[in-house]
Design an enzyme around this catalytic site. Structure first.
Site, mmCIF file in Angstrom:
data_model
loop_
_atom_site.group_PDB
_atom_site.id
_atom_site.type_symbol
_atom_site.label_atom_id
_atom_site.label_comp_id
_atom_site.label_asym_id
_atom_site.label_seq_id
_atom_site.Cartn_x
_atom_site.Cartn_y
_atom_site.Cartn_z
ATOM 1 C CB SER A 655 37.100 -32.911 8.912
ATOM 2 O OG SER A 655 37.545 -31.639 9.330
ATOM 3 C CE LYS A 698 41.129 -31.292 7.139
ATOM 4 N NZ LYS A 698 39.870 -32.004 7.433
#
Length: 816
Positions: A655, A698
């Site tokens: 990611s 996140k």
């Protein structure tokens, strides 16, 4: 000018559930709260098939993640099916009169085990009173006396004849304790003395000895006849006893023979009981116990051979049995042979056999936790053997391990006809399937549990019904419709998907219990949405100390992460920290360096063995993207390094690929990147942004840091557009976006992220194969061309000659 990508609207960041769609104001007004198994159609279909297949090789393994309600599904589903099925037969253990160490197992009709045990106990009680009375009766005494008198008369007649014969030969019979003695008879009819015998002539003594030998033979013959008559008497007396017992108590057994006439095994056992009673009736006679200074076993123990051990009793079982074992040890599964201490020794018999879960579940269903079963391994091997042989054998666990054990019982195995349902995680199922060759032969049905379901009207109805049932089951306060709506939204938050609801219902139930606690503490009449939110916030607060300490390290500048300004070759990435009971997002500073060389892109984390395989893969994809976009005019003559700064643990996942690519392009082009933004996202070699996991936490992680430092209205997060369906952000972040204090951008390609972070156009190739001047890609290409020129010049420059080494100066000789 750069193409401006607009931030997402507040309605794109979260899906809310309208409380008006809840069919009640409070759950106590709900007409009926059933307990449906929510959203597990695939697993239910597999279970239904596996349980309907009566083949003993089609057992079921229910696989799924933790807290998805696997055991709850099995119990509720299996119990519903079991109620419609008949209860299985009872099993009893009885004494084996032929082989006492191998008790016999008898199958009886449902509920007849206890009845048969009571009947046998009644038989013994009857025998204890009936048999002594029989042998004390006048009829028996007369018959016995007649036999004895007949024997005595016959014996007397034989002895009289023998005495007459001896007298005719001049001898007298003398009956002594040692036997029958012969003595010569004198003229007066009395035995001759020793002196008289010595005075006789030798011829007369010889004749006397000859007659004595003949009479001795005759005495022996008579004694043999008497012994034979005595044996016949004893046989006649025994036959009299047998006939008396059979005549007196036979009707008690005849009733049992008639009742169990269709059960062959029971008839065989009853016949053995009758034979043993006739042969051992003496134990039922009354005996006076001598007074002894030490204890002796009571007479009751002598009747154990006629007792019945009701091993498995289904007299109160409604339908087929469903046995759930939480501690699957060997004795708990296969039964135990108990022992009693007696005079310092451990003794056992068939009455001390105790049933295990396999016996109790026979004819029904057995539910076992797979992981606990495998931890002990011995029960697992025994279970497979029992399923393969279709019978359960009772053995000492130590004997199976190969240890020497004392002599014990070998109970007759009981045939099995039931279904085993193992409950465990998916990984455990895969491991067993791959490495245990017997597992796929026995557990051929996999019931896979889902961890989420669609957020649709049907699913919501079932979810609400489940919440109501949990509330009533645990005697909670009624649920207000707004609390129900908040719990439905929470179910979506737990999945990280705005189109799905979690099926890890145990977590939702825990939060509901905690919300009930806070509602009672506030003395409310119903659980409100704010109680649910309090439960969520408090649960997070209890587990978020590590998260707060890490954020504090940033705000106190121990860890350097900028949330304002611009920097070349530096960008804020986002990572997830999973502590088990709490997962949170946190930004990380990714930096890139550049120099002339041919090593390409170097991952410092990989070189220091801190990079996992997926993170390494992302770095290689980045290198492939550079070659694909900028390698058409020549080789990339650069050495670049990437690193997650101030990271002291292992890193994995792809990611960070978008962030690392931004940092490297910024370093090559010299275009500064905004530090008030963070980015997360995977990428392919063509620059397309790809979905990642944990997008909500996140975003929240960077938001919390910016909030701690003060929201400026310029801060935000860039995510892949593929993650739009995953957005279920906290209401606090949605409110900040609505007030334009925070922004969320969704990009489909790296170039869009470049424009957001640099404020410059990314640039597209024109028909001449060149990028527009001033674009980021143009700047990158110019820098790469400069590096190629430097590499060519370095390759053409002549190598400098090394100066010849000077001769070493001679040292003056040392004088002695």
């Amino acid at each position: 000018m750069a193409v401006t990508l607009k931030p997402l609207k507040p309605q794109d960041l979260r899906r809310d559930f309208d409380p008006a769609l809840v069919p009640f104001e409070t759950s106590d007004q709900a007409p009926q709260c059933q307990e449906p198994v929510v959203g597990q159609d695939r697993a239910k279909a597999a279970l239904e098939f596996g349980l309907a297949m009566r083949d003993m090789e089609y057992h079921v393994f229910v696989a799924g993640d933790q807290r998805t309600g696997k055991t709850h599904l099995v119990r509720s589903f299996v119990e519903r099916i079991a109620k419609e099925q008949p209860a299985p037969p009872d099993w009893v253990y009885v004494h084996n009169f032929r082989q006492p160490d191998q008790p016999r197992a008898l199958r009886l009709a449902t509920g007849q085990g206890k009845v048969f045990a009571k009947e046998m106990a009644g038989l013994v009680d009857g025998l204890k009173t009936k048999i002594p009375a029989l042998f004390e009766s006048e009829d028996y005494a007369s018959a016995r006396e007649a036999l004895v008198n007949q024997f005595k008369r016959g014996r007397a007649e034989m002895f009289q004849a023998l005495d007459q014969e001896a007298r005719e030969q001049g001898y007298l019979l003398r009956f002594e304790a040692s036997g029958i003695m012969l003595a010569p008879m004198g003229a007066d009819g009395e035995p001759m003395s020793e002196a008289d015998i010595r005075e006789m002539k030798e011829e007369d003594r010889a004749k006397l000895r000859e007659k004595s030998e003949i009479l001795q033979q005759r005495v022996a013959e008579v004694l043999r006849q008497v012994s034979g008559e005595e044996k016949e008497l004893n046989a006649a007396l025994r036959e009299l006893d047998r006939a008396t017992v059979l005549a007196g108590v036979g009707h008690l057994l005849d009733e049992l023979f008639d009742k169990y006439a269709e059960q062959k095994e029971v008839l065989v056992y009853l016949e053995q009981v009758r034979e043993d009673l006739v042969d051992n009736f003496e134990r039922f006679k009354k005996k006076e116990q001598p007074a002894l200074p030490f204890p002796v076993p009571s007479e009751e123990q002598s009747y154990r051979e006629y007792q019945v051990n009701v091993f498995v009793d289904h007299s109160e079982t409604q339908g087929a049995p469903v046995v759930v074992v939480n501690h699957p040890t060997h004795p708990n599964l296969f039964g135990r042979i108990e022992r009693q201490a007696q005079f310092g020794a451990l003794l056992t018999d068939f009455t001390l056999l105790q049933a295990g879960a396999l016996h109790k579940a026979n004819g029904g269903y057995l539910v076992l936790p797979a992981l606990d079963l495998l931890r002990l391994w011995l029960p697992w091997e025994g279970l497979k053997r029992a399923l393969k042989e279709k019978q359960v054998v009772m053995e000492d666990a130590m004997e199976q391990l190969g240890f020497m054990v004392t002599r014990t019982l070998r109970p007759e195995p009981i045939p099995l006809d039931f279904k085993v349902i193992l409950v465990g995680e998916t990984m455990l199922y895969n491991l067993l399937y791959a490495y245990d060759p017997q597992f796929p032969k026995l557990f051929k049905v996999r019931a896979q549990m889902a961890d989420r379901m669609d957020w649709g009207a049907t699913e919501v109805t079932g979810f609400i019904s489940h919440l109501c049932h949990v509330g009533k089951e645990h005697q909670m306060l009624p649920l207000h419709r707004e609390a129900v709506a908040r719990l439905i939204e929470l179910a979506a938050e737990l999945t990280g998907d705005r189109e799905r609801l979690t099926l890890q219902l145990a977590i939702v139930e825990d939060i509901l219990k905690e919300a009930n606690f806070y509602a009672r503490q506030a003395e409310r009449q119903a659980i409100q949405a704010q109680d649910v939110q309090t439960a969520v916030d408090q649960r997070r607060h209890r587990a978020s100390q590590t998260e707060e300490r890490l954020r504090e390290a940033v705000t106190r500048d121990f860890i350097h992460i900028d949330t304002s300004g611009s920097q070349v070759g530096q960008v804020n990435g986002l990572a997830v920290f999973d502590l088990g009971d709490h997962a949170f997002g946190h930004p990380g500073r990714i930096s890139a360096s550049l120099g002339l060389g041919r090593e390409g892109v170097v991952n410092i984390d990989r070189e220091s063995n801190l990079s996992g395989p997926f993170h390494t893969k992302g770095t290689l994809i980045l290198a492939g993207f550079l070659r694909n976009r900028f390698g058409g005019r020549g080789p990339l003559t650069l050495t670049a390094s990437l690193v997650m700064e101030q990271s002291y643990g292992s890193i994995d996942g792809d990611s960070a690929t978008l962030a690392e690519t931004l940092a490297l392009i910024s370093r090559i082009s010299g275009a500064p990147l905004r530090q008030d933004l963070a980015i997360t996202g995977s990428m392919d070699q063509n620059g397309r942004a790809q979905a990642i996991g944990g997008v909500n936490i996140k975003i929240e992680g960077f938001f919390r840091l910016c909030q701690a430092r003060g929201l400026t209205g310029q801060q935000g997060v860039v995510i892949p557009a593929a993650n739009l369906k995953n957005l279920m952000l906290p209401r606090e972040i949605v409110a900040a976006v609505r007030k334009k204090k925070f922004s969320i951008y969704a990009v489909e390609h790296l170039d869009q992220a470049l424009e957001i972070f640099t404020g410059l156009p990314a640039g597209e190739l024109n028909p001449k194969g060149k990028y527009p001047k001033g674009s980021v890609n143009y700047l990158v290409e110019q820098e790469l061309e400069r590096l190629r020129d430097l590499a060519r010049k370095a390759a053409k420059a002549p190598a400098k000659k090394k100066p010849a080494p000077k001769p070493a100066a001679k040292k003056p000789a040392r004088k002695a």
